[in-house]
Design a protein around this motif. Structure first.
Motif, mmCIF file in Angstrom:
data_model
loop_
_atom_site.group_PDB
_atom_site.id
_atom_site.type_symbol
_atom_site.label_atom_id
_atom_site.label_comp_id
_atom_site.label_asym_id
_atom_site.label_seq_id
_atom_site.Cartn_x
_atom_site.Cartn_y
_atom_site.Cartn_z
ATOM 1 N N GLY A 147 0.957 -1.195 0.119
ATOM 2 C CA GLY A 147 0.018 0.012 -0.048
ATOM 3 C C GLY A 147 0.861 1.306 0.078
ATOM 4 N N ILE A 148 0.137 2.136 -0.398
ATOM 5 C CA ILE A 148 0.975 3.655 -0.384
ATOM 6 C C ILE A 148 1.557 4.104 1.056
ATOM 7 C CG2 ILE A 148 -0.969 5.092 -0.281
ATOM 8 C CD1 ILE A 148 2.074 5.272 -2.929
ATOM 9 N N GLU A 149 0.860 3.716 1.916
ATOM 10 C CA GLU A 149 1.193 4.080 3.297
ATOM 11 C C GLU A 149 2.245 3.792 3.819
ATOM 12 O OE1 GLU A 149 -1.446 1.893 2.661
ATOM 13 O OE2 GLU A 149 -3.146 3.551 2.215
ATOM 14 N N SER A 150 2.453 2.536 3.242
ATOM 15 C CA SER A 150 3.856 1.898 3.687
ATOM 16 C C SER A 150 5.210 2.291 2.951
ATOM 17 C CB SER A 150 3.784 0.345 3.391
ATOM 18 O OG SER A 150 3.813 -0.105 1.947
ATOM 19 N N LEU A 151 5.018 3.264 2.204
ATOM 20 C CA LEU A 151 6.196 3.552 1.153
ATOM 21 C C LEU A 151 6.797 4.865 1.799
ATOM 22 C CD1 LEU A 151 7.691 3.279 -1.671
ATOM 23 C CD2 LEU A 151 6.181 5.180 -2.402
ATOM 24 N N SER A 152 8.365 4.672 1.987
ATOM 25 C CA SER A 152 8.775 5.737 2.475
ATOM 26 C C SER A 152 10.345 5.667 1.827
ATOM 27 C CB SER A 152 9.236 5.711 3.979
ATOM 28 O OG SER A 152 10.202 4.375 4.131
ATOM 29 N N MET A 153 10.917 6.861 1.692
ATOM 30 C CA MET A 153 12.313 7.059 1.137
ATOM 31 C C MET A 153 13.196 6.145 1.593
ATOM 32 S SD MET A 153 11.524 9.275 -1.164
ATOM 33 C CE MET A 153 12.838 9.876 -2.037
ATOM 34 N N ARG A 154 13.374 5.772 2.880
ATOM 35 C CA ARG A 154 14.263 4.792 3.671
ATOM 36 C C ARG A 154 14.030 3.711 2.990
ATOM 37 N NH1 ARG A 154 15.051 4.613 9.972
ATOM 38 N NH2 ARG A 154 16.676 3.077 10.096
ATOM 39 N N LYS A 155 12.500 3.163 3.197
ATOM 40 C CA LYS A 155 12.535 1.952 2.731
ATOM 41 C C LYS A 155 12.751 1.646 1.396
ATOM 42 C CE LYS A 155 8.482 -1.575 2.935
ATOM 43 N NZ LYS A 155 7.105 -1.906 3.654
ATOM 44 N N LEU A 156 12.447 2.555 0.539
ATOM 45 C CA LEU A 156 12.816 2.589 -0.807
ATOM 46 C C LEU A 156 14.188 2.315 -1.064
ATOM 47 C CD1 LEU A 156 11.812 2.475 -3.656
ATOM 48 C CD2 LEU A 156 11.930 4.950 -3.765
ATOM 49 N N GLY A 157 14.968 3.004 -0.492
ATOM 50 C CA GLY A 157 16.496 3.018 -0.309
ATOM 51 C C GLY A 157 16.770 1.521 -0.103
ATOM 52 N N GLY A 158 16.219 1.000 0.904
ATOM 53 C CA GLY A 158 16.789 -0.201 1.386
ATOM 54 C C GLY A 158 16.617 -1.320 0.386
ATOM 55 N N GLU A 159 15.236 -1.334 -0.436
ATOM 56 C CA GLU A 159 14.887 -2.155 -1.443
ATOM 57 C C GLU A 159 15.933 -2.253 -2.468
ATOM 58 O OE1 GLU A 159 12.294 -4.934 -3.130
ATOM 59 O OE2 GLU A 159 12.392 -4.185 -0.973
ATOM 60 N N LEU A 160 16.441 -0.940 -2.715
ATOM 61 C CA LEU A 160 17.455 -0.852 -3.995
ATOM 62 C C LEU A 160 18.756 -0.796 -3.353
ATOM 63 C CD1 LEU A 160 15.737 2.365 -5.595
ATOM 64 C CD2 LEU A 160 16.074 0.061 -6.470
ATOM 65 N N GLY A 161 19.150 -1.136 -2.060
ATOM 66 C CA GLY A 161 20.471 -1.314 -1.642
ATOM 67 C C GLY A 161 21.433 -0.019 -1.469
ATOM 68 N N VAL A 162 20.708 1.062 -1.417
ATOM 69 C CA VAL A 162 21.284 2.288 -1.259
ATOM 70 C C VAL A 162 20.814 3.365 -0.120
ATOM 71 C CG1 VAL A 162 21.507 2.644 -3.647
ATOM 72 C CG2 VAL A 162 19.663 3.745 -2.802
ATOM 73 N N GLU A 163 21.513 3.994 0.265
ATOM 74 C CA GLU A 163 21.074 5.165 1.203
ATOM 75 C C GLU A 163 20.002 6.032 0.886
ATOM 76 O OE1 GLU A 163 21.854 5.323 4.631
ATOM 77 O OE2 GLU A 163 23.284 3.740 4.283
ATOM 78 N N ALA A 164 18.902 6.640 1.555
ATOM 79 C CA ALA A 164 17.790 7.189 1.167
ATOM 80 C C ALA A 164 18.112 8.464 0.422
ATOM 81 C CB ALA A 164 16.855 7.533 2.303
#
Length: 224
Positions: free
Chosen positions: A32-49
Motif C-alpha cells: 500500500g502507498i502508506e507503507s512507502l517511505s524513502m528509507r524503505k525504498l532505499g533499502g529495497e534498492l540497496g542504497v542510502e535514502a
C-alpha cells in the motif's frame, strides 16, 4: 570478503529514475502507498535514502513518477476502428491496470505536475473523441463519465471482501445466515438467484455498466 572491484563481486546495478520508480511501484503494490517511505525504498534498492534524491526531487516527485508509470501501462486508442470500441478497450485496460496497482486509483487525477505518459494518455483520449465528432463540451462530459465509472468501480472492487467466485458465495451465505429467513426478501432473492449462481463474477458487472455509459454517450453525441 569481496569488494566491488573483486572478480567474484556482483556488479552493482546502476541507479536510475526508472529503476527507482519501478521499485516504488512494486513496494506500493505489496504494502500500500502508506507503507512507502524513502528509507524503505532505499533499502529495497540497496542504497542510502539520500541517494534517491539524485533521481527524484522529493516524495511528491516520486508519487508523480509512480502515477505516470501506471498511466503508461494503460492501452491507448490506436486511431483505428470506431470510438466506442476504442473507449471500451481503454476503460477495460484501465480497470485491469488499477487492479494490479489498487493504491493508484485514488491518486490518478490528483497530481498537479503530471508526467508525459499521463499527458499523452489524456491527449489521445480527447483526440479520439474529437475525431469521432464529439464537441469539446461533450468530450469533457464523456471523459468525466467514463473515468468516474472506471475509477469508482476499481475502488469498489478493491474494497470487496472476496476475490474468487468461491469466496463470493461463502461471504454471501455468511451474511444471509445472520438474519431470519424472509427479513430481507429482495436481498435474499438477488443473492440466491444471481450471486450464488455458478460462474458468477462481480467483475463482469463492469462491462455491463460500461456498455450503458457508451450507449448513452453515443445518443448524446448524435443529439448534441
Amino acid at each position: 570478503m569481496t569488494t566491488p572491484t573483486d572478480p567474484g563481486a556482483e556488479p552493482r546495478v546502476r541507479l536510475s529514475r526508472d529503476r527507482v520508480l519501478r521499485a516504488a511501484v512494486a513496494l506500493a503494490d505489496d504494502g500500500g502507498i502508506e507503507s512507502l517511505s524513502m528509507r524503505k525504498l532505499g533499502g529495497e534498492l540497496g542504497v542510502e535514502a539520500m541517494s534517491l534524491y539524485n533521481h527524484v526531487a522529493n516524495k511528491d516527485d516520486l508519487l508523480n513518477g509512480m502515477i505516470d508509470a501506471v498511466f503508461s501501462e494503460i492501452d491507448l486508442p490506436s486511431g483505428e476502428g470506431d470510438w466506442i470500441t476504442a473507449m471500451r478497450d481503454r476503460s477495460i485496460s484501465a480497470r485491469e491496470v488499477l487492479s494490479r496497482h489498487p493504491w493508484a486509483t485514488a491518486l490518478m487525477d490528483s497530481r498537479t505536475t503530471p508526467g508525459p505518459a499521463t499527458l499523452r494518455h489524456h491527449d489521445t483520449v480527447i483526440g479520439t473523441l474529437r475525431q469521432a465528432g464529439f464537441s469539446i463540451e461533450m468530450a469533457a462530459h464523456a471523459i468525466s463519465a467514463l473515468d468516474s465509472y472506471t475509477y469508482g468501480f476499481a475502488l469498489q472492487e478493491a474494497a470487496l471482501p472476496f476475490d474468487t467466485p468461491e469466496e463470493t458465495a461463502e461471504v454471501a451465505e455468511m451474511i444471509m445466515a445472520q438474519f431470519p429467513a424472509g427479513e430481507y426478501p429482495h436481498l435474499a432473492e438477488l443473492t440466491v438467484e444471481h450471486v450464488l449462481q455458478p460462474g458468477y463474477d462481480y467483475g463482469n458487472e463492469f462491462e455491463f455498466g460500461l456498455g450503458l455509459i457508451l450507449d448513452g454517450l453515443d445518443r448524446a453525441r448524435d443529439s448534441a
